[in-house]
Write an enzyme that holds these catalytic residues in place. Sequence first.
Site, PDB file in Angstrom:
ATOM      1  N   ASN A  75     113.190  67.537  26.927  1.00 50.81           N
ATOM      2  CA  ASN A  75     112.206  66.480  27.195  1.00 50.81           C
ATOM      3  C   ASN A  75     111.703  65.872  25.900  1.00 50.81           C
ATOM      4  O   ASN A  75     111.620  66.532  24.868  1.00 50.81           O
ATOM      5  CB  ASN A  75     111.063  67.003  28.069  1.00 50.81           C
ATOM      6  CG  ASN A  75     109.901  67.529  27.251  1.00 50.81           C
ATOM      7  OD1 ASN A  75     109.044  66.773  26.788  1.00 50.81           O
ATOM      8  ND2 ASN A  75     109.878  68.852  27.030  1.00 50.81           N
ATOM      9  N   ALA A  76     111.407  64.579  25.998  1.00 46.75           N
ATOM     10  CA  ALA A  76     110.763  63.875  24.883  1.00 46.75           C
ATOM     11  C   ALA A  76     109.697  62.970  25.498  1.00 46.75           C
ATOM     12  O   ALA A  76     109.723  61.748  25.395  1.00 46.75           O
ATOM     13  CB  ALA A  76     111.782  63.060  24.099  1.00 46.75           C
ATOM     14  N   LEU A  79     104.021  63.496  24.609  1.00 47.57           N
ATOM     15  CA  LEU A  79     102.624  63.903  24.782  1.00 47.57           C
ATOM     16  C   LEU A  79     101.741  62.822  25.398  1.00 47.57           C
ATOM     17  O   LEU A  79     100.600  62.601  24.988  1.00 47.57           O
ATOM     18  CB  LEU A  79     102.067  64.410  23.440  1.00 47.57           C
ATOM     19  CG  LEU A  79     102.846  65.614  22.886  1.00 47.57           C
ATOM     20  CD1 LEU A  79     102.520  65.883  21.433  1.00 47.57           C
ATOM     21  CD2 LEU A  79     102.600  66.881  23.717  1.00 47.57           C
ATOM     22  N   ASN A 133      97.930  73.227  20.610  1.00 48.40           N
ATOM     23  CA  ASN A 133      99.362  72.960  20.384  1.00 48.40           C
ATOM     24  C   ASN A 133      99.532  72.527  18.932  1.00 48.40           C
ATOM     25  O   ASN A 133      99.111  71.433  18.551  1.00 48.40           O
ATOM     26  CB  ASN A 133      99.815  71.850  21.351  1.00 48.40           C
ATOM     27  CG  ASN A 133     101.258  71.450  21.141  1.00 48.40           C
ATOM     28  OD1 ASN A 133     101.958  72.019  20.289  1.00 48.40           O
ATOM     29  ND2 ASN A 133     101.708  70.463  21.908  1.00 48.40           N
ATOM     30  N   CYS A 136     102.701  69.643  16.634  1.00 47.03           N
ATOM     31  CA  CYS A 136     102.627  68.193  16.403  1.00 47.03           C
ATOM     32  C   CYS A 136     102.738  67.868  14.916  1.00 47.03           C
ATOM     33  O   CYS A 136     102.269  68.632  14.069  1.00 47.03           O
ATOM     34  CB  CYS A 136     101.285  67.661  16.881  1.00 47.03           C
ATOM     35  SG  CYS A 136     100.851  68.282  18.475  1.00 47.03           S
ATOM     36  N   ASN A 198     106.614  77.194  22.203  1.00 50.87           N
ATOM     37  CA  ASN A 198     106.755  75.819  22.648  1.00 50.87           C
ATOM     38  C   ASN A 198     108.266  75.535  22.722  1.00 50.87           C
ATOM     39  O   ASN A 198     109.074  76.442  22.554  1.00 50.87           O
ATOM     40  CB  ASN A 198     106.033  74.883  21.668  1.00 50.87           C
ATOM     41  CG  ASN A 198     105.464  73.667  22.385  1.00 50.87           C
ATOM     42  OD1 ASN A 198     106.155  73.029  23.178  1.00 50.87           O
ATOM     43  ND2 ASN A 198     104.212  73.351  22.115  1.00 50.87           N
TER      44      ASN A 198
HETATM   45  C1  LIG Z   1     107.963  68.107  30.456  1.00 49.36           C
HETATM   46  C2  LIG Z   1     107.291  69.056  29.519  1.00 49.36           C
HETATM   47  C3  LIG Z   1     106.058  68.710  28.939  1.00 49.36           C
HETATM   48  C4  LIG Z   1     105.409  69.593  28.063  1.00 49.36           C
HETATM   49  N1  LIG Z   1     104.198  69.245  27.524  1.00 49.36           N
HETATM   50  C5  LIG Z   1     103.537  70.122  26.703  1.00 49.36           C
HETATM   51  C6  LIG Z   1     102.241  69.811  26.181  1.00 49.36           C
HETATM   52  O1  LIG Z   1     101.653  68.755  26.463  1.00 49.36           O
HETATM   53  N2  LIG Z   1     101.653  70.706  25.342  1.00 49.36           N
HETATM   54  C7  LIG Z   1     102.249  71.910  25.018  1.00 49.36           C
HETATM   55  O2  LIG Z   1     101.657  72.707  24.272  1.00 49.36           O
HETATM   56  N3  LIG Z   1     103.466  72.236  25.522  1.00 49.36           N
HETATM   57  C8  LIG Z   1     104.113  71.383  26.350  1.00 49.36           C
HETATM   58  N4  LIG Z   1     105.347  71.722  26.871  1.00 49.36           N
HETATM   59  C9  LIG Z   1     105.951  73.033  26.530  1.00 49.36           C
HETATM   60  C10 LIG Z   1     105.732  74.074  27.655  1.00 49.36           C
HETATM   61  O3  LIG Z   1     104.350  74.289  27.896  1.00 49.36           O
HETATM   62  C11 LIG Z   1     106.431  75.407  27.321  1.00 49.36           C
HETATM   63  O4  LIG Z   1     105.886  75.921  26.122  1.00 49.36           O
HETATM   64  C12 LIG Z   1     107.934  75.246  27.146  1.00 49.36           C
HETATM   65  O5  LIG Z   1     108.459  74.356  28.100  1.00 49.36           O
HETATM   66  C13 LIG Z   1     108.686  76.586  27.253  1.00 49.36           C
HETATM   67  O6  LIG Z   1     108.469  77.204  28.524  1.00 49.36           O
HETATM   68  P1  LIG Z   1     109.504  77.050  29.765  1.00 49.36           P
HETATM   69  O7  LIG Z   1     110.854  77.406  29.251  1.00 49.36           O
HETATM   70  O8  LIG Z   1     108.983  78.006  30.808  1.00 49.36           O
HETATM   71  O9  LIG Z   1     109.419  75.634  30.204  1.00 49.36           O
HETATM   72  C14 LIG Z   1     106.011  70.844  27.749  1.00 49.36           C
HETATM   73  C15 LIG Z   1     107.239  71.192  28.327  1.00 49.36           C
HETATM   74  C16 LIG Z   1     107.882  70.321  29.203  1.00 49.36           C
HETATM   75  C17 LIG Z   1     109.198  70.749  29.815  1.00 49.36           C
END
Ligand SMILES: Cc1cc2nc3c(=O)[nH]c(=O)nc-3n(C[C@H](O)[C@H](O)[C@H](O)COP(=O)(O)O)c2cc1C
Length: 310
Positions: A75-76, A79, A133, A136, A198
């Site tokens: 994903n990109a 934020l 987080n 960034c 993350n």
């Molecule tokens: C679509 C998406 C949006 C995310 N947005 C954030 C975010 O706003 N802040 C953050 O700290 N991590 C964000 N993450 C990271 C997740 O919270 C998590 O750390 C990461 O996806 C690894 O866990 P997973 O493999 O269970 O998804 C995001 C991940 C995804 C897939």
Amino acid sequence: MGSEINGVDLSVSIGTLRLKNPVMTASGTFGYAREFEPYVNLHRLGAVVVKGISLEPREGNPPPRIVETSCGMLNAIGLENVGVDRFILEKMESLKAVTVPVVVNILGDTVEEYREIAERLSDVQGIAAIEVNISCPNVKKGGVAFGTVPEMAAAVTLAVKEQSTVPVIVKLSPNVTDITIIARAVEEAGADSISLVNTLIGMAIDHRSRKPKLANVIGGLSGPAIKPVALRMVYQVAQTVSIPVIGIGGIETAEDVLEFMLAGATAVQIGTANFINPRASEEVVEGLVRFVTKEKLVSIREMIGALILP
Ligand SMILES: Cc1cc2nc3c(=O)[nH]c(=O)nc-3n(C[C@H](O)[C@H](O)[C@H](O)COP(=O)(O)O)c2cc1C
């Protein structure tokens, strides 16, 4: 305090924050929580973590912003969020109906921005903890991510801690050579807990069009593909710090949670799995209840750091 489900003790503590079970939702994958109410009984979760909040609203990156890869997701999003003031006015109002702890994830471009957000959130009712987080880029330091330089990670932690009235969880980036150096720096700067990981920086290419699949070219990899990396980093960090560690990365089942707890995690977060099955977090709690019952454990806390080494 209602920490038992069918007589099973799943409760854990993250500093002064008590959770009735170790299952939290991961930031950015569970919206502002109440969108999941049609699928999940939020009351059964340990805690919910909401989408990352910045000082000003952000539109995020242009589409395509999400692509599927084998065993994972890239994903990109960039934020995208409503900014701290609207978050407090609109989203916090609705989050007050959530009966489990609400953790607010924050992000910034400078240390001052992190400090400012933490200050604005400091007198808001209903926030159980702040998750910072640090993946960034620091705009004042040439765009190097806060989470990759120990001094910058410590500076952000200290700034948020100075303003915050609730426990501060610092969320680490896995995109570093030695994550224990960053973990130690944020612990020394006063973090109450560390969550990790993350997303891992990745890329996907369409060989026919010869173009990157994401408009942003590179993005963050999540899901089962990153689980072994996350598990290794949680193990290393739990060996290094004495504050509670929250494991994140590819968790889909109760068995995954138990693996992270054995590696030293006190709690976990479920991210990408919510996109595949919106009930994933609640089903994981049900699986933990079954495990603790079957194994006749007094408490799930017996699993924390109980890894048997060869
Ligand atoms: C679509 C998406 C949006 C995310 N947005 C954030 C975010 O706003 N802040 C953050 O700290 N991590 C964000 N993450 C990271 C997740 O919270 C998590 O750390 C990461 O996806 C690894 O866990 P997973 O493999 O269970 O998804 C995001 C991940 C995804 C897939």
